[in-house]
Enzyme design. Structure first.
Site, PDB file in Angstrom:
ATOM      1  N   GLY A  19       2.905   1.060   3.623  1.00 17.36           N
ATOM      2  CA  GLY A  19       3.190  -0.313   4.015  1.00 17.36           C
ATOM      3  C   GLY A  19       3.017  -0.610   5.483  1.00 17.36           C
ATOM      4  O   GLY A  19       3.617  -1.560   5.991  1.00 17.36           O
ATOM      5  N   TRP A  20       2.181   0.170   6.194  1.00 13.32           N
ATOM      6  CA  TRP A  20       2.045  -0.078   7.634  1.00 13.32           C
ATOM      7  C   TRP A  20       0.615  -0.349   8.078  1.00 13.32           C
ATOM      8  O   TRP A  20       0.389  -0.672   9.237  1.00 13.32           O
ATOM      9  CB  TRP A  20       2.593   1.100   8.426  1.00 13.32           C
ATOM     10  N   ARG A  72      -2.605  -1.459   5.489  1.00 19.07           N
ATOM     11  CA  ARG A  72      -3.211  -2.484   4.645  1.00 19.07           C
ATOM     12  C   ARG A  72      -2.254  -3.633   4.354  1.00 19.07           C
ATOM     13  O   ARG A  72      -2.664  -4.800   4.314  1.00 19.07           O
ATOM     14  CB  ARG A  72      -3.684  -1.849   3.337  1.00 19.07           C
ATOM     15  N   CYS A 103       0.872  -1.170   0.000  1.00 20.43           N
ATOM     16  CA  CYS A 103       0.000   0.000   0.000  1.00 20.43           C
ATOM     17  C   CYS A 103       0.914   1.225   0.000  1.00 20.43           C
ATOM     18  O   CYS A 103       2.067   1.136  -0.386  1.00 20.43           O
ATOM     19  CB  CYS A 103      -0.960  -0.007   1.188  1.00 20.43           C
TER      20      CYS A 103
END
Length: 562
Positions: free
Chosen positions: A293-294, A296, A290
């Site tokens: 990156g933390w 979804r 996403c």
């Protein structure tokens, strides 16, 4: 002291969690480690990044034969990390039937890319060779490409090399927009909108899934996802659902209705799609990402790990509690904010030989904190001994002691000595413009702020306020930049009561009346004065300062304090 203990506690907690995760991975896999001890590879990734090589239940570590050149992998990671937002490079986290399931953030925009490359160039002495061995762009292409394109060729080319090294063919993008735009700048973008089509060799799937922008609605419904449908008609939503036909034929899902699904059905269908992809007959891996990156990304990575474990396809020896621990600890905790905070703070502990000093460093001074006079004397003695070891002298004339007793407690002047010489006890202490008192209130600080600001305002009277050639708009800009910032200096650290806010706001409006030539006889209310000047009230400024993410803790006093 409390800050130090919290950092020390966090250090041992993170270290214990890391060791537990490695122990659980070791049950079923042989792996190598990409070392990220100080966050030098990525400040948002674990200190020990696990690269799973193959499945094995053999506990004899001496029989482990690595299938990769870890130095080459480390080099690929270092060269490719700038291609991704916040340096969150493509990182393998699950190994299933020889295929890597990877995670990352989306592609970095030109602003972050130029910032990072410029930073590396400056602090490497102008000899940054991050892309020294990168493939050269053909001369014919160089003739038509500008400098921006050539830089993107190098950075994203390294990213593509890492993807191919990990045998990743499928890239699943969870963004709900093609490009993330903030303040008119492209912060990050997806591979599918790369203008040079560098990722044409990969199968790109656009699977838009709402992220943090949807969390508030989820929370307002008491964390109930059933019946919660995302609003897909918002202006910034421009990423349609795009899935190759050969992945959708056997799933019996009507993908054209995805905008009408609630959060539960959407998550279930997307998970079915990802499981279908990694269960395909080829040997190609999968990348899920996403924006940052933390949120979804770890959601679907953890769901994939749990689903494959439930089918006894991975982590076969782990019990339910163990796989749940691994998923939460590794996929969420160690890849999240805690790693960034850990890398940022843990190495701030000051060490003198073999003794950890309980001190707080600020600028070129030191402050010791303690809970009692006896503890303060003991800390001072240790500090003195440490200085002696390095041939340093303590200037006792510049070293002061401040005792801040509990409310309503009787004040007693402290007696703290350095080599038998008593240190001066003070009631007030000024450091970097802030005034601290033993009364533990900001009454004196507010009075000092107003006095300093009044002096600043008066100093500009002849050259600015009374000059007829300067427009009112310019005067107000000068007031905001010089006077108002002086008045509100360090306000994010204050414990403010209503009387303080009224006192500051009264001074603020009085100055504005002087600029707007409003007399007290005109009986103009404060709200009208602020409206004419286009200025916020002190109450608004205080609230903004103390709720801002950039609010900092109070300044450290250059004194011995308890």
């Amino acid at each position: 002291m409390k800050v130090f203990m919290k950092i020390l506690y966090m250090y041992f907690q993170v270290e214990r969690i890391e060791e537990r995760c490695l122990e659980l991975f070791d049950r079923d896999y042989k792996y190598s480690i990409i070392h990220n001890t100080n966050g030098e590879v990525c400040g948002h990734y674990p200190r020990k990044i696990v690269f799973l090589e193959y499945e094995s239940s053999d506990n004899n570590k001496e029989s482990f034969e690595s299938t990769v050149q870890i130095s080459k992998l480390q080099d690929l990671v270092n060269r490719s990390k700038m291609a991704r937002c916040r340096g969150r490079f493509v990182c393998p986290v699950i190994l299933y039937n020889g295929k890597h399931v990877c995670r990352s953030s989306t592609l970095a925009g030109w602003g972050e890319l130029y910032g990072r490359t410029g930073y590396n160039y400056i602090f490497s002495g102008g000899s940054d060779d991050t892309f020294g061995d990168a493939e050269e762009v053909p001369e014919d292409d160089c003739a038509v490409r500008n400098n921006d394109s050539q830089l993107f060729d190098k950075v994203r080319g390294s990213d593509i090399k890492l993807l191919k090294y990990l045998s990743v063919c499928y890239i699943c993008d969870l963004m709900v927009e093609n490009k993330k735009v903030k303040f008119g700048l492209n912060v990050t973008s997806s591979e599918k909108v790369d203008k040079a089509h560098r990722y044409a060799d990969f199968t790109l799937l656009s699977v838009p899934y709402p992220g943090c922008e949807f969390f508030r609605e989820y929370k307002d419904r008491d964390y109930t996802a059933e019946g919660l449908v995302f609003n897909w008609n918002q202006d910034y939503m421009d990423a349609p659902l795009t899935i190759p036909d050969f992945f959708t034929r056997n799933l019996n899902i009507n993908w054209s209705e995805y905008q009408s699904w609630d959060l539960v059905q959407q998550t279930q269908n997307y998970l079915k799609l990802l499981l279908h992809i990694i269960n395909s007959d080829d040997e190609n891996g999968l990348l899920v990402h996403c924006i940052s990156g933390w949120d979804r990304t770890p959601l679907f990575v953890s769901l994939l790990r749990l689903s494959l474990w439930a089918d006894r396809a991975i982590h076969a020896s782990l019990e339910p509690s163990e796989i749940l621990y691994l998923t939460i600890a590794y996929d969420w905790f160690l890849f999240g904010l805690v790693s960034f905070l850990f890398h940022l703070h843990i190495y701030a502990v000051t060490k003198i030989k073999e003794t950890v000093l309980r001190d707080l460093l600020f600028a070129d001074d030191c402050a010791l904190n303690a809970g009692s006079e006896q503890e303060m004397q003991a800390s001072t003695d240790k500090f003195t001994a440490a200085c002696d070891n390095f041939g340093l002298l303590i200037n006792t004339k510049k070293t002061e002691v401040m005792h801040q007793p509990a409310p309503k407690a009787q004040y007693q002047e402290p007696t703290i000595t350095v080599k038998g010489q008593k240190l001066q006890a003070v009631d007030l202490f000024t450091y970097l413009g802030s005034t601290f008192s033993r009364a533990v209130t900001i009454d004196i600080e507010v009075n000092c702020r107003i006095a300093k600001t009044s002096s600043t305002f008066g100093g500009l009277r002849t050259n600015v306020w009374d000059r007829r050639g300067i427009s009112l708009a310019t005067k107000l800009k000068v007031y905001r930049a010089v006077v108002l910032t002086t008045l509100m200096y360090a306000s994010e650290t204050w414990t403010v009561y209503r009387r303080h806010a009224r006192q500051l706001n009264h001074f603020h409006t009085t100055c504005l009346c002087r600029l707007l030539r409003i007399r007290w006889q005109d009986k103009v209310p404060d709200t009208e004065v602020l409206s004419r000047a286009g200025m916020p009230s002190v109450h608004t400024l205080l609230m903004k300062a103390q709720t801002s993410k950039d609010a900092r803790p109070p300044h450290t006093q250059t004194a011995l304090l308890w």
